[in-house]
Design a protein around this motif. Structure first.
Motif, mmCIF file in Angstrom:
data_model
loop_
_atom_site.group_PDB
_atom_site.id
_atom_site.type_symbol
_atom_site.label_atom_id
_atom_site.label_comp_id
_atom_site.label_asym_id
_atom_site.label_seq_id
_atom_site.Cartn_x
_atom_site.Cartn_y
_atom_site.Cartn_z
ATOM 1 N N GLU A 75 0.829 -1.213 0.000
ATOM 2 C CA GLU A 75 0.000 0.000 0.000
ATOM 3 C C GLU A 75 0.861 1.259 0.000
ATOM 4 N N MET A 76 2.025 1.179 0.648
ATOM 5 C CA MET A 76 2.919 2.326 0.718
ATOM 6 C C MET A 76 3.630 2.560 -0.631
ATOM 7 N N LEU A 77 3.975 1.479 -1.323
ATOM 8 C CA LEU A 77 4.806 1.582 -2.519
ATOM 9 C C LEU A 77 4.048 1.610 -3.838
ATOM 10 N N LEU A 78 2.812 1.145 -3.838
ATOM 11 C CA LEU A 78 2.070 0.992 -5.090
ATOM 12 C C LEU A 78 0.756 1.756 -5.079
ATOM 13 N N ASN A 79 0.312 2.070 -6.272
ATOM 14 C CA ASN A 79 -1.048 2.569 -6.473
ATOM 15 C C ASN A 79 -1.806 1.502 -7.245
ATOM 16 N N PRO A 80 -3.121 1.407 -7.077
ATOM 17 C CA PRO A 80 -3.872 0.447 -7.880
ATOM 18 C C PRO A 80 -3.582 0.658 -9.366
ATOM 19 N N GLY A 81 -3.338 -0.453 -10.068
ATOM 20 C CA GLY A 81 -3.023 -0.384 -11.488
ATOM 21 C C GLY A 81 -1.538 -0.345 -11.797
ATOM 22 N N ASP A 82 -0.688 -0.065 -10.786
ATOM 23 C CA ASP A 82 0.758 -0.079 -11.012
ATOM 24 C C ASP A 82 1.216 -1.482 -11.372
ATOM 25 N N SER A 83 2.260 -1.554 -12.187
ATOM 26 C CA SER A 83 2.882 -2.840 -12.486
ATOM 27 C C SER A 83 3.877 -3.172 -11.379
ATOM 28 N N LEU A 84 3.915 -4.428 -11.014
ATOM 29 C CA LEU A 84 4.808 -4.916 -9.963
ATOM 30 C C LEU A 84 5.526 -6.151 -10.479
ATOM 31 N N ARG A 99 -3.951 -9.003 -5.968
ATOM 32 C CA ARG A 99 -4.995 -9.124 -7.007
ATOM 33 C C ARG A 99 -6.184 -8.195 -6.724
ATOM 34 N N PRO A 100 -6.772 -8.248 -5.532
ATOM 35 C CA PRO A 100 -7.876 -7.320 -5.269
ATOM 36 C C PRO A 100 -7.435 -5.854 -5.260
ATOM 37 N N PHE A 101 -6.174 -5.604 -4.928
ATOM 38 C CA PHE A 101 -5.627 -4.247 -4.906
ATOM 39 C C PHE A 101 -5.559 -3.665 -6.317
ATOM 40 N N GLY A 102 -5.449 -4.539 -7.309
ATOM 41 C CA GLY A 102 -5.430 -4.083 -8.691
ATOM 42 C C GLY A 102 -4.032 -3.896 -9.267
ATOM 43 N N ALA A 103 -3.037 -4.532 -8.660
ATOM 44 C CA ALA A 103 -1.679 -4.443 -9.203
ATOM 45 C C ALA A 103 -1.576 -5.287 -10.473
ATOM 46 N N ASN A 104 -0.828 -4.799 -11.443
ATOM 47 C CA ASN A 104 -0.549 -5.525 -12.670
ATOM 48 C C ASN A 104 0.708 -6.352 -12.424
#
Length: 171
Positions: A75-84, A99-104
């Motif tokens: 949550e600190m490092l990513l925004n929903p939709g960011d690639s990881l 997955r529910p957070f929406g990370a790619n």
């Protein structure tokens, strides 16, 4: 309570009442103070600046376990939709949040020695911003006893991955 070294401590009265109540999100004040004291004693800042004279708060994070710590870090490092960038395969517990957070999720191949640096470099070098969006800024890897593969990175791979991460400005 008797500790392994033979020393003892007693918790009762107001300390016991404090421990049994809801506390601030970051934890009990006395516990956080104790952790901060330990951190300063055993893991002081590695830079030459005197943090004691600066108005910068160092803070610790206490978690209830790996899932809690991972979700806070993501949550600190990513925004929903960011690639990881993640190991392929990766820890299923992390996927339960991501997955529910929406990370790619972008898989990086692994073998018995962990994440393969040449595959990491290939994924990043071939990144197509037009098709894939913003380039990943975070790599999630488990360097020791990776779950589910059990692989551990040797020193050479660690150095290669660090070099690649530095070149591509990855956390």
């Amino acid at each position: 309570v008797e500790l392994e070294g033979g020393s003892t401590f007693k918790i009762d009265g107001s300390k016991l009442q404090e421990a049994l109540q809801y506390s601030p999100t970051n934890g009990l004040g006395s516990l956080m103070c104790h952790i901060d004291t330990l951190m300063k004693a055993y893991h002081p800042p590695s830079c030459s600046q005197d943090y004691a004279s600066m108005d910068i708060a160092r803070s610790s994070m206490v978690s209830t376990g790996s899932q809690d710590a991972l979700s806070k870090a993501f949550e600190m490092l990513l925004n929903p939709g960011d690639s990881l960038l993640v190991e392929a395969p990766t820890y299923s517990g992390s996927l339960a949040f991501l997955r529910p957070f929406g990370a790619n999720l972008i898989g990086v191949q692994t073998d018995g020695g962990g994440l393969i640096p040449t595959d990491l470099e290939k994924v990043l070098a071939q990144w197509d911003k037009q098709k894939q969006g913003k380039k990943p800024k975070v790599l999630y890897t488990i360097p020791n006893g990776s779950n589910p593969t059990g692989g551990s990175l040797n020193e050479e791979r660690r150095r290669e991955i660090y070099k690649i991460a530095t070149q591509h400005q990855l956390i």
